[in-house]
Design a protein around this motif. Structure first.
Motif, PDB file in Angstrom:
ATOM      1  N   ASP A 190       3.976   1.710 -20.653  1.00 57.71           N
ATOM      2  CA  ASP A 190       3.259   1.466 -20.327  1.00 57.71           C
ATOM      3  C   ASP A 190       1.738   2.244 -21.064  1.00 57.71           C
ATOM      4  N   THR A 191       2.043   1.445 -21.884  1.00 56.69           N
ATOM      5  CA  THR A 191       0.580   1.410 -22.796  1.00 56.69           C
ATOM      6  C   THR A 191      -0.533   0.549 -21.767  1.00 56.69           C
ATOM      7  N   ALA A 192      -1.543   1.302 -21.522  1.00 62.43           N
ATOM      8  CA  ALA A 192      -2.461   0.446 -19.839  1.00 62.43           C
ATOM      9  C   ALA A 192      -4.087   1.793 -20.257  1.00 62.43           C
ATOM     10  N   VAL A 193      -4.676   1.116 -19.799  1.00 65.10           N
ATOM     11  CA  VAL A 193      -5.331   1.925 -19.101  1.00 65.10           C
ATOM     12  C   VAL A 193      -5.388   2.434 -17.999  1.00 65.10           C
ATOM     13  N   TYR A 194      -5.090   3.606 -17.064  1.00 67.86           N
ATOM     14  CA  TYR A 194      -4.827   4.361 -16.369  1.00 67.86           C
ATOM     15  C   TYR A 194      -6.100   4.631 -15.262  1.00 67.86           C
ATOM     16  N   TYR A 195      -5.841   4.179 -14.083  1.00 62.86           N
ATOM     17  CA  TYR A 195      -7.806   4.137 -13.152  1.00 62.86           C
ATOM     18  C   TYR A 195      -6.911   4.940 -11.899  1.00 62.86           C
ATOM     19  N   CYS A 196      -7.017   6.238 -11.437  1.00 65.16           N
ATOM     20  CA  CYS A 196      -7.512   6.748 -10.239  1.00 65.16           C
ATOM     21  C   CYS A 196      -8.082   5.879  -9.403  1.00 65.16           C
ATOM     22  N   ALA A 197      -7.694   6.053  -7.805  1.00 61.32           N
ATOM     23  CA  ALA A 197      -8.566   5.228  -6.846  1.00 61.32           C
ATOM     24  C   ALA A 197      -7.867   5.541  -5.656  1.00 61.32           C
ATOM     25  N   ALA A 198      -8.735   5.675  -4.441  1.00 57.61           N
ATOM     26  CA  ALA A 198      -8.581   6.492  -3.156  1.00 57.61           C
ATOM     27  C   ALA A 198      -9.167   5.420  -2.101  1.00 57.61           C
ATOM     28  N   GLU A 199      -8.727   6.028  -1.164  1.00 59.04           N
ATOM     29  CA  GLU A 199      -9.049   4.963   0.297  1.00 59.04           C
ATOM     30  C   GLU A 199      -9.234   6.448   1.753  1.00 59.04           C
ATOM     31  N   THR A 200      -9.841   5.365   2.354  1.00 52.09           N
ATOM     32  CA  THR A 200      -9.763   6.146   3.683  1.00 52.09           C
ATOM     33  C   THR A 200      -8.592   6.163   4.444  1.00 52.09           C
ATOM     34  N   ALA A 201      -7.923   5.057   4.644  1.00 53.16           N
ATOM     35  CA  ALA A 201      -7.412   4.848   5.592  1.00 53.16           C
ATOM     36  C   ALA A 201      -5.852   5.553   6.149  1.00 53.16           C
ATOM     37  N   THR A 202      -5.284   5.599   6.953  1.00 57.29           N
ATOM     38  CA  THR A 202      -4.103   6.317   6.979  1.00 57.29           C
ATOM     39  C   THR A 202      -3.492   5.947   6.825  1.00 57.29           C
ATOM     40  N   VAL A 203      -2.861   4.544   6.436  1.00 56.94           N
ATOM     41  CA  VAL A 203      -1.356   4.333   5.858  1.00 56.94           C
ATOM     42  C   VAL A 203      -1.000   4.738   3.972  1.00 56.94           C
ATOM     43  N   VAL A 204      -0.344   4.368   3.151  1.00 54.17           N
ATOM     44  CA  VAL A 204      -0.433   4.124   2.185  1.00 54.17           C
ATOM     45  C   VAL A 204       0.201   3.230   1.650  1.00 54.17           C
ATOM     46  N   HIS A 205      -1.183   2.450   0.892  1.00 50.59           N
ATOM     47  CA  HIS A 205      -1.635   0.743   0.748  1.00 50.59           C
ATOM     48  C   HIS A 205      -0.633   1.495  -1.058  1.00 50.59           C
ATOM     49  N   THR A 206      -0.011   0.015  -1.473  1.00 52.83           N
ATOM     50  CA  THR A 206       0.229  -0.539  -2.582  1.00 52.83           C
ATOM     51  C   THR A 206      -0.319  -1.747  -3.577  1.00 52.83           C
ATOM     52  N   THR A 207      -1.274  -1.841  -2.657  1.00 48.09           N
ATOM     53  CA  THR A 207      -2.352  -3.269  -2.876  1.00 48.09           C
ATOM     54  C   THR A 207      -3.927  -2.646  -3.378  1.00 48.09           C
ATOM     55  N   LYS A 208      -4.240  -3.024  -4.520  1.00 48.90           N
ATOM     56  CA  LYS A 208      -5.410  -3.111  -5.330  1.00 48.90           C
ATOM     57  C   LYS A 208      -6.884  -3.072  -4.050  1.00 48.90           C
ATOM     58  N   TYR A 209      -6.339  -3.294  -3.775  1.00 47.62           N
ATOM     59  CA  TYR A 209      -7.434  -4.811  -2.593  1.00 47.62           C
ATOM     60  C   TYR A 209      -7.750  -3.365  -1.391  1.00 47.62           C
TER      61      TYR A 209
END
Length: 121
Positions: free
Chosen positions: A87-106
């Motif tokens: 689990d060691t990593a840099v963790y980033y929070c992200a946000a989007e305005t879409a109405t669908v929950v996406h699992t891709t960073k793009y």
């Protein structure tokens, strides 16, 4: 618009950490956590929709991590239990305005600065 992540640190395997990410400037329908280990691609960890009941997790996080949000505080959390060295990593929070929950960073338009999580064996 700004996302400010906090809560990373060093913990032994089996331990717990809690991450927070406070958004400012606007609200978002979907907020998520990603992570990036050295030499690897940034990968999805968990996401949550506005209502808080719709969540998605990567397989390795299921049963160990819990994502939640407090819309009044415009903040998303990631409770991580039974942490493993992988689990060691840099963790980033992200946000989007879409109405669908996406699992891709793009699809995520806004990103926090990242917080280091290190799990020792």
């Amino acid at each position: 618009v700004q996302l400010q992540a906090s809560g990373g640190g060093l913990v032994q395997a089996g331990g717990s950490l809690s991450l927070s990410c406070a958004a400012s400037g606007r609200t978002f329908n979907v907020m998520a956590w990603f992570r990036q280990a050295p030499g690897k691609e940034r990968e999805f960890v968990a996401a949550i929709a506005w209502g808080g009941t719709l969540t998605h997790y990567t397989e390795s996080a299921k049963g160990r991590f819990t994502i939640s949000r407090d819309n009044a505080k415009n903040t998303v959390y990631l409770q991580m239990n039974n942490l493993k060295p992988e689990d060691t990593a840099v963790y980033y929070c992200a946000a989007e305005t879409a109405t669908v929950v996406h699992t891709t960073k793009y699809t995520y338009d806004y990103w926090g600065q990242g917080t280091q999580v290190t799990v020792s064996s």
